[in-house]
Motif scaffolding. Sequence first.
Motif, mmCIF file in Angstrom:
data_model
loop_
_atom_site.group_PDB
_atom_site.id
_atom_site.type_symbol
_atom_site.label_atom_id
_atom_site.label_comp_id
_atom_site.label_asym_id
_atom_site.label_seq_id
_atom_site.Cartn_x
_atom_site.Cartn_y
_atom_site.Cartn_z
ATOM 1 N N CYS A 47 0.841 -1.212 0.000
ATOM 2 C CA CYS A 47 0.000 0.000 0.000
ATOM 3 C C CYS A 47 0.868 1.250 0.000
ATOM 4 C CB CYS A 47 -0.928 -0.005 1.217
ATOM 5 S SG CYS A 47 -2.225 -1.249 1.137
ATOM 6 N N LEU A 51 0.966 4.166 -2.894
ATOM 7 C CA LEU A 51 0.716 5.578 -2.591
ATOM 8 C C LEU A 51 1.883 6.455 -3.032
ATOM 9 C CD1 LEU A 51 -0.975 5.360 0.917
ATOM 10 C CD2 LEU A 51 -2.030 6.018 -1.248
ATOM 11 N N GLU A 55 1.762 9.483 -5.635
ATOM 12 C CA GLU A 55 2.290 10.785 -5.231
ATOM 13 C C GLU A 55 3.288 11.305 -6.270
ATOM 14 O OE1 GLU A 55 4.255 10.731 -1.468
ATOM 15 O OE2 GLU A 55 4.695 12.860 -1.517
#
Length: 77
Positions: A47, A51, A55
């Motif tokens: 995860c 992310l 980003e």
Amino acid sequence: MAEEKQLSFEDAMSQLEKIVERLEEGDVPLEEAIAIYKDGMELSKLCHDKLKNVEAQLAQIITEDGRTESFSIAEEE
């Protein structure tokens, strides 16, 4: 958990939540708890990596003339 690389962020988070619930029950034998914990750490890393990838993608803006530029938002103190 070799299949984790195929998981979507949402599926990984769902599995991670189930692991947390299972560990919070408190009646998991030690060896099983350690194995579940390791699986949870792998899901957590998956995860996190997803992310970070998003980003990095969002850190680019497309200007009016079609060029891409990096940008960052200053964090509040």
